[in-house]
Structure formats: structure tokens, C-alpha cells
Design an enzyme around this catalytic site. Structure first.
Site, PDB file in Angstrom:
ATOM      1  N   ASN A 152      29.900 -35.344  71.344  1.00  0.00           N
ATOM      2  CA  ASN A 152      28.521 -34.701  71.703  1.00  0.00           C
ATOM      3  C   ASN A 152      28.579 -34.247  73.272  1.00  0.00           C
ATOM      4  O   ASN A 152      27.977 -33.226  73.726  1.00  0.00           O
ATOM      5  CB  ASN A 152      27.463 -35.669  71.545  1.00  0.00           C
ATOM      6  CG  ASN A 152      27.559 -36.956  72.246  1.00  0.00           C
ATOM      7  OD1 ASN A 152      29.025 -37.527  72.334  1.00  0.00           O
ATOM      8  ND2 ASN A 152      26.806 -37.911  72.320  1.00  0.00           N
ATOM      9  N   LYS A 175      42.749 -39.854  72.843  1.00  0.00           N
ATOM     10  CA  LYS A 175      42.327 -39.144  71.540  1.00  0.00           C
ATOM     11  C   LYS A 175      40.925 -38.603  71.548  1.00  0.00           C
ATOM     12  O   LYS A 175      40.052 -39.466  71.463  1.00  0.00           O
ATOM     13  CB  LYS A 175      42.582 -40.030  70.317  1.00  0.00           C
ATOM     14  CG  LYS A 175      42.607 -39.501  68.867  1.00  0.00           C
ATOM     15  CD  LYS A 175      41.852 -40.317  67.882  1.00  0.00           C
ATOM     16  CE  LYS A 175      40.554 -40.211  68.008  1.00  0.00           C
ATOM     17  NZ  LYS A 175      39.997 -39.100  67.469  1.00  0.00           N
ATOM     18  N   ALA A 176      40.808 -37.326  71.444  1.00  0.00           N
ATOM     19  CA  ALA A 176      39.619 -36.741  71.680  1.00  0.00           C
ATOM     20  C   ALA A 176      38.781 -36.412  70.198  1.00  0.00           C
ATOM     21  O   ALA A 176      39.526 -36.263  69.353  1.00  0.00           O
ATOM     22  CB  ALA A 176      39.440 -35.795  72.865  1.00  0.00           C
ATOM     23  N   GLY A 228      31.194 -43.767  70.962  1.00  0.00           N
ATOM     24  CA  GLY A 228      30.811 -43.380  69.421  1.00  0.00           C
ATOM     25  C   GLY A 228      29.823 -44.224  69.104  1.00  0.00           C
ATOM     26  O   GLY A 228      28.968 -44.928  69.543  1.00  0.00           O
ATOM     27  N   GLU A 250      31.044 -48.036  74.672  1.00  0.00           N
ATOM     28  CA  GLU A 250      29.980 -47.213  74.924  1.00  0.00           C
ATOM     29  C   GLU A 250      29.406 -46.783  73.642  1.00  0.00           C
ATOM     30  O   GLU A 250      29.839 -45.555  73.243  1.00  0.00           O
ATOM     31  CB  GLU A 250      30.282 -46.083  76.053  1.00  0.00           C
ATOM     32  CG  GLU A 250      30.785 -46.319  77.366  1.00  0.00           C
ATOM     33  CD  GLU A 250      29.624 -47.223  78.144  1.00  0.00           C
ATOM     34  OE1 GLU A 250      28.445 -47.174  77.616  1.00  0.00           O
ATOM     35  OE2 GLU A 250      29.903 -47.476  79.228  1.00  0.00           O
ATOM     36  N   LEU A 251      28.306 -47.505  73.151  1.00  0.00           N
ATOM     37  CA  LEU A 251      28.066 -46.945  71.771  1.00  0.00           C
ATOM     38  C   LEU A 251      26.581 -46.631  71.727  1.00  0.00           C
ATOM     39  O   LEU A 251      26.209 -46.223  72.668  1.00  0.00           O
ATOM     40  CB  LEU A 251      28.053 -48.554  70.827  1.00  0.00           C
ATOM     41  CG  LEU A 251      29.521 -49.196  71.063  1.00  0.00           C
ATOM     42  CD1 LEU A 251      29.588 -50.704  70.305  1.00  0.00           C
ATOM     43  CD2 LEU A 251      30.757 -48.168  70.731  1.00  0.00           C
ATOM     44  N   CYS A 284      23.540 -40.192  73.504  1.00  0.00           N
ATOM     45  CA  CYS A 284      23.233 -41.649  73.156  1.00  0.00           C
ATOM     46  C   CYS A 284      22.159 -41.999  74.077  1.00  0.00           C
ATOM     47  O   CYS A 284      21.545 -43.191  73.569  1.00  0.00           O
ATOM     48  CB  CYS A 284      24.491 -42.424  73.581  1.00  0.00           C
ATOM     49  SG  CYS A 284      25.366 -42.176  74.957  1.00  0.00           S
TER      50      CYS A 284
HETATM   51  P1  NAD Z   1      31.084 -41.826  63.166  1.00  0.00           P
HETATM   52  O1  NAD Z   1      30.953 -43.156  63.567  1.00  0.00           O
HETATM   53  O2  NAD Z   1      32.027 -41.316  62.125  1.00  0.00           O
HETATM   54  O3  NAD Z   1      32.163 -40.972  64.499  1.00  0.00           O
HETATM   55  C1  NAD Z   1      31.788 -41.239  66.202  1.00  0.00           C
HETATM   56  C2  NAD Z   1      33.042 -40.965  66.761  1.00  0.00           C
HETATM   57  O4  NAD Z   1      33.916 -42.020  66.565  1.00  0.00           O
HETATM   58  C3  NAD Z   1      33.922 -39.591  66.345  1.00  0.00           C
HETATM   59  O5  NAD Z   1      34.199 -38.842  67.511  1.00  0.00           O
HETATM   60  C4  NAD Z   1      34.970 -40.063  65.506  1.00  0.00           C
HETATM   61  O6  NAD Z   1      36.062 -39.115  65.790  1.00  0.00           O
HETATM   62  C5  NAD Z   1      35.365 -41.311  66.106  1.00  0.00           C
HETATM   63  N1  NAD Z   1      35.963 -42.337  65.292  1.00  0.00           N
HETATM   64  C6  NAD Z   1      35.534 -42.371  63.948  1.00  0.00           C
HETATM   65  N2  NAD Z   1      36.355 -43.362  63.266  1.00  0.00           N
HETATM   66  C7  NAD Z   1      37.277 -43.926  64.344  1.00  0.00           C
HETATM   67  C8  NAD Z   1      38.227 -44.639  64.452  1.00  0.00           C
HETATM   68  N3  NAD Z   1      38.559 -45.638  63.459  1.00  0.00           N
HETATM   69  N4  NAD Z   1      39.134 -44.611  65.523  1.00  0.00           N
HETATM   70  C9  NAD Z   1      38.923 -44.043  66.398  1.00  0.00           C
HETATM   71  N5  NAD Z   1      37.676 -43.251  66.639  1.00  0.00           N
HETATM   72  C10 NAD Z   1      36.952 -43.273  65.474  1.00  0.00           C
HETATM   73  O7  NAD Z   1      29.996 -40.856  63.499  1.00  0.00           O
HETATM   74  P2  NAD Z   1      29.636 -39.406  63.482  1.00  0.00           P
HETATM   75  O8  NAD Z   1      29.131 -38.977  62.240  1.00  0.00           O
HETATM   76  O9  NAD Z   1      30.506 -38.476  64.236  1.00  0.00           O
HETATM   77  O10 NAD Z   1      28.487 -39.551  64.478  1.00  0.00           O
HETATM   78  C11 NAD Z   1      27.139 -40.139  63.933  1.00  0.00           C
HETATM   79  C12 NAD Z   1      26.668 -41.266  64.703  1.00  0.00           C
HETATM   80  O11 NAD Z   1      27.633 -41.683  65.860  1.00  0.00           O
HETATM   81  C13 NAD Z   1      25.585 -41.041  65.341  1.00  0.00           C
HETATM   82  O12 NAD Z   1      24.452 -41.223  64.682  1.00  0.00           O
HETATM   83  C14 NAD Z   1      25.519 -41.874  66.796  1.00  0.00           C
HETATM   84  O13 NAD Z   1      24.938 -43.102  66.433  1.00  0.00           O
HETATM   85  C15 NAD Z   1      27.148 -41.940  66.961  1.00  0.00           C
HETATM   86  N6  NAD Z   1      27.575 -41.354  68.264  1.00  0.00           N
HETATM   87  C16 NAD Z   1      27.365 -41.862  69.350  1.00  0.00           C
HETATM   88  C17 NAD Z   1      27.958 -41.383  70.316  1.00  0.00           C
HETATM   89  C18 NAD Z   1      27.523 -41.929  71.731  1.00  0.00           C
HETATM   90  O14 NAD Z   1      27.706 -40.988  72.925  1.00  0.00           O
HETATM   91  N7  NAD Z   1      27.450 -43.276  71.887  1.00  0.00           N
HETATM   92  C19 NAD Z   1      28.563 -40.058  70.402  1.00  0.00           C
HETATM   93  C20 NAD Z   1      28.700 -39.460  68.980  1.00  0.00           C
HETATM   94  C21 NAD Z   1      28.288 -40.140  68.029  1.00  0.00           C
END
Ligand code: NAD
Length: 479
Positions: A152, A175-176, A228, A250-251, A284
Site C-alpha cells: 500500500n 523483502k518488499a 502488514g 506494524e499491523l 493502516c
Molecule cells: P496479507 O496478510 O496476505 O499480506 C500483507 C503483506 O504481508 C503483503 O505484503 C504480503 O506479501 C506479506 N506477507 C504475507 N505473508 C507473509 C509471510 N509469511 N512472510 C512475509 N511477508 C508476508 O494480506 P493482503 O491481502 O496483501 O492485504 C490484506 C490485509 O492486509 C488488509 O486487510 C490489511 O489488514 C493488511 N495490510 C496492512 C498493511 C499495513 O500497513 N499495516 C498493509 C497492507 C496490508
């Protein structure tokens, strides 16, 4: 402007993966592929770990003053390249070009901020209980740090972790996000071009769970910083605990917005709609649960709906666009699920509520009135352009409902009353609070959540500390 050829940076070389695996990167404005992103194999990841260990030994020996100069140079390169990077960012992520430019500038500002903070990581001398002895406290870099960032804010979020770690003297393996890789590539390119030595900064991509498990299993990794979702954060935190690696999490959030009845309604509506629709709500700290005091509820809902309807949605590269597409099809599906659940629970969908067109991932601003507190949109992070609005009676009522969830990232309140402002800022259980504003995050302010929104601080002077170990030396003058 064409989207760049994508490479990883491993041991100082920009290159593809050794097993030639990868995935497509999709333009969310059109749904069409932009490029193939290479994935790192286990061998590539092991090479990155070895290089990081060597890179750390080199980088930590460079004096903080010189490290600061290199990072400032990187910040300036980002500023020079802003237009180029912002265009790439919009192509792969979807946000408007204006927001993308602001994000690149913010990444440069974080880099410069930490360049300066790194020069100020002082130790101290503590008086001893004996005249012959003194105690020195020194700060040392924690070691090789793993940065994992989502799609995002594909350049701003890496900048917070990478610049802070490098400023502290750590080496970084980043790891982006695989869905928006080129923005991170451009960030790392600026760091590399500015003169950070090979191995001290590396960038890999792959299957997220495989990459994080492989890297975190290595004793080379001493710290992990993840941004994430909460479920993935808990999984990473558990892996980190198993190896006693430091962790910053940072969730997600589900920010309550408390609108009291003593406000300038038009001004608050203007601020709220901007805050809500920034990055199409995929933020977030996005304002996500609107609690409006009874007397102004109907007028607020009406004003919010008319502003939402007036929003110009389109390709983020077009100057007139005010909101771009969602970043991926998962978000489209999620929006449909929130809306269906809200309808089932008796809420009113006042505008939006269905995907727009078939090309690109567009979803219009969606306003939901009277959603019960137990409905999905009021209890799960929407991460999209959905605004549920409900009413409240008094401060006790709104605080108990706002604090009922396990999220604790951001909260907002609007009031002209000093005493209400003070009380609400003391009672909302969040790491950050915006009073009469939705702007709460700058390089110089701590960014942090509580409850299930995570732990650890990024940004501000506090943002350097997670990358430092404190070492105490007790020294007697004579042996
Ligand atoms: P997701 O939980 O699958 O992924 C979120 C991020 O985590 C992605 O960049 C993904 O590549 C990474 N990720 C996933 N599994 C991982 C692992 N095992 N090891 C390392 N990285 C991993 O969700 P999504 O579908 O991409 O996004 C949906 C939800 O994620 C949203 O509803 C939101 O709650 C959350 N999100 C939060 C933020 C934030 O800034 N806190 C950012 C993006 C997404």
C-alpha cells in the site's frame, strides 16, 4: 514512460533469480501485466545472508558522520528522481500521481531524518559507587535486519525500516511487496547509488512465506521489522520469538473517528473525506469507523455522501483523478463481502457498494449508514474506500464502543472543546490520535500501535532504538 525491467540486488549485483522463477506484476488501473518479477531461490537467499554478514562488518565500521552523508545523498537522489519513481509507483499500485509524488518525497524525508538521527545515537557515563570505577553505556548496531513491507505504501514503508537500520549501522535485507516491487527497487537503487557498500543493502523477492521462513531461520538475522496484516504479523512474531530475534510489528488498524456536535461541519467533512479516500482507503491508519454525535448525525451523513459521490475516480496517472483503483482483486472481493454483510445486518448502503466497470480494479467510495457494531465492517479492517457511519450519545458511549476492538493503531476526534479533546485523547486506546486532523504521521513523529496493532516504534528519534543494542561496560581504572 515504460515500467522498468525488474531485478533483485544480491551481494552488490542487480540480477534475476538463479532458478528463473517469478510472477507477473499487474497494473491495477487496467488489469494488464507490467513485467515479470524474479524470485529468489534458496541458494540466492543464502548468498544474500552471506553478503549481509560481510556487508554489516564493513558498514558498521564506517563512522556515523560518513554514514549520514551517504544517506543524505540517497535522499537527494530520491528527490531528483521523484517524477520517474512516482510514475512507476502509480503504474504498479494505482494511487494518484499526486499521492505518489508525496510518497516519494516522504521516503526522501525519512531517509534524511534518519541520516541525522544516526549521528545522535550517543552513549553515556554512569557514576560508580567506587571512585576507581566507571560505567560506560554504548549503542551498537543490532546486526543484520530483515525488512518486510506491503503494497500500500511501496516506497514509504521500506524507507522507514531501511533508513533507520542503515543509520544505526545495521545491514539490511529487504523483502518488499511482490505486487508493487519497482518502487522498492528504486528506493534501494538510490541507497546503492549513494554509496552504501555491497551486502549492507540487499533486496529480494519471492513467495513471502518461503522467503521469511528461510531468512529468519538463519542466525545471521538479528532483527525483523514487518508491516502488514495482523494474522501474518502474529505468524512472523512467532518465528522471531523462536529465534529470539528482535521484532517490530506494524499491523492493521480500524481507526475510530469521533465527531462531536460542536464542530464546523463543512470543514470536518472536507478533512474526513480526504482522510478516508487517501490511497482508496488502503491505509493502516485510515479513518474507518465514523461515530457521529446524534444532533449532527443526519447532516454529517448527507454531507459525506454528497462528497463521496462527487469524487472523480480513474487512472491515477490522469491529473483530474482524485481516487485510483484498488491495488488488487483481493480488495475488490473483500469490499463486496463487507457490503453484503452490512446489507444483511440491516445497514443502509447510501452510495457505491459495487465494483465499477470490468477493466481495472475500481471500486467507488461507499457510505454505509447505521451498521450495527457487531457487523463485519465495524469489526474487521475494511482496507478500502468504505465508510461506515453510526451515531453515539455521549463520550462514555463512544469510548466503550471505540475501544471494544483489539485494534489500537490510530484514532481521530473532531471537537471545538478543549476539555472534550483532552478527555478523548486520554481515553482512546490507540498509539496515535488526530484531533481535528487526519495527518498524524511524519518522519519526526513516532508511528506505533498498541493492542493487536503491534509493537515497536518507527519514525522519530524512537525509530532508531530498535536497531541498536545497549552495551554496558564497567571499567576499573587499574587492573
Ligand atoms: P496479507 O496478510 O496476505 O499480506 C500483507 C503483506 O504481508 C503483503 O505484503 C504480503 O506479501 C506479506 N506477507 C504475507 N505473508 C507473509 C509471510 N509469511 N512472510 C512475509 N511477508 C508476508 O494480506 P493482503 O491481502 O496483501 O492485504 C490484506 C490485509 O492486509 C488488509 O486487510 C490489511 O489488514 C493488511 N495490510 C496492512 C498493511 C499495513 O500497513 N499495516 C498493509 C497492507 C496490508
Amino acid at each position: 514512460m515504460t515500467y522498468p525491467d525488474l531485478n533483485m540486488l544480491i551481494a552488490g549485483q542487480w540480477r534475476k533469480g538463479s532458478e528463473n522463477t517469478g510472477e507477473e506484476v499487474i497494473n491495477p488501473a487496467t488489469g494488464t501485466p507490467l513485467a515479470i518479477l524474479p524470485h529468489a531461490s534458496s541458494t540466492d537467499l543464502d548468498e544474500a545472508l552471506d553478503a549481509a554478514q560481510t556487508g554489516f562488518e564493513t558498514w558498521r565500521r564506517i563512522q556515523p558522520h560518513e554514514r549520514a552523508e551517504i544517506l543524505r545523498r540517497a535522499a537527494n537522489l530520491l528527490r531528483e528522481r521523484r517524477e520517474h519513481i512516482a510514475t512507476i509507483l502509480t503504474l504498479e499500485q494505482g494511487k494518484t500521481i499526486t499521492e505518489a509524488r508525496a510518497e516519494v518525497s516522504s521516503a526522501a524525508d525519512y531517509t534524511e531524518w534518519f541520516a541525522e538521527e544516526g549521528r545522535r545515537s550517543y552513549g553515556r557515563i554512569i557514576a560508580s559507587r567506587e571512585s576507581e570505577t566507571e560505567y560506560q553505556v554504548r549503542k551498537h548496531p543490532v546486526g543484520v535486519s530483515l525488512s518486510m513491507t506491503p503494497w500500500n505504501f511501496p516506497i514509504n514503508t521500506p524507507s522507514r525500516k531501511i533508513a533507520a537500520g542503515l543509520a544505526a549501522g545495521c545491514a539490511i535485507i529487504a523483502k518488499a511487496a511482490e505486487e508493487t516491487p519497482a518502487s522498492a527497487v528504486e528506493y534501494v537503487r538510490a541507497i546503492h547509488d549513494a554509496g552504501v557498500p555491497a551486502g549492507a543493502i540487499q533486496l529480494v523477492f519471492g513467495v513471502p512465506d518461503q522467503v521469511s521462513r528461510h531468512l529468519m531461520a538463519s542466525p545471521v538475522i538479528r532483527k525483523v521489522s514487518f508491516t502488514g496484516s495482523i494474522p501474518v504479523g502474529k505468524h512472523i512474531a512467532a518465528l522471531a520469538a523462536g529465534n529470539m530475534q528482535r521484532a517490530t510489528m506494524e499491523l492493521g488498524g480500524h481507526a475510530p473517528v469521533v465527531v462531536f456536535d460542536d464542530i464546523d461541519l463543512d470543514r470536518v467533512l472536507d478533512v474526513a473525506i480526504e482522510g478516508k479516500l487517501r490511497n482508496a482507503g488502503q491505509v493502516c491508519v485510515s479513518p474507518t469507523r465514523f461515530y457521529v454525535q446524534e444532533n449532527v448525525y443526519n447532516a454529517f451523513v448527507e454531507g459525506f455522501v454528497s462528497r463521496a459521490k462527487a469524487r472523480r475516480i480513474g487512472n491515477g496517472l490522469e491529473a483530474a483523478t482524485q481516487m485510483g483503483p484498488l491495488a488488487n482483486t483481493r480488495r475488490l472481493d473483500a469490499m463486496d463481502t463487507f457490503v453484503a454483510d452490512a446489507e444483511k445486518s440491516g445497514a443502509r448502503i447510501l452510495t457505491g457498494g459495487a465494483r465499477q466497470g470490468n477493466e481495472g480494479f475500481y471500486y467507488p467510495p461507499t457510505v454505509i449508514a447505521d451498521a450495527p457494531d457487531s457487523s463485519m465492517v465495524m469489526t474487521e479492517e475494511p482496507f478500502g474506500p468504505i465508510a461506515p457511519i453510526t451515531s453515539f450519545t455521549d463520550i462514555d458511549d463512544v469510548c466503550s464502543r471505540a475501544n471494544a476492538l483489539q485494534f489500537g493503531l490510530a484514532g481521530y476526534a473532531f471537537t471545538q472543546s478543549l476539555s472534550r479533546a483532552r478527555e478523548i485523547s486520554e481515553r482512546l486506546e490507540t498509539g496515535m490520535i488526530g484531533l481535528n486532523t487526519c495527518t498524524i504521521s511524519l518522519p519526526e513523529t513516532p508511528f506505533a500501535g498498541c493492542k493487536e496493532s503491534g509493537y515497536g516504534i518507527e519514525g522519530a528519534s524512537e525509530g532508531l532504538e530498535p536497531y541498536l543494542v545497549t552495551r554496558t561496560t564497567g571499567q576499573r581504572m587499574a587492573a
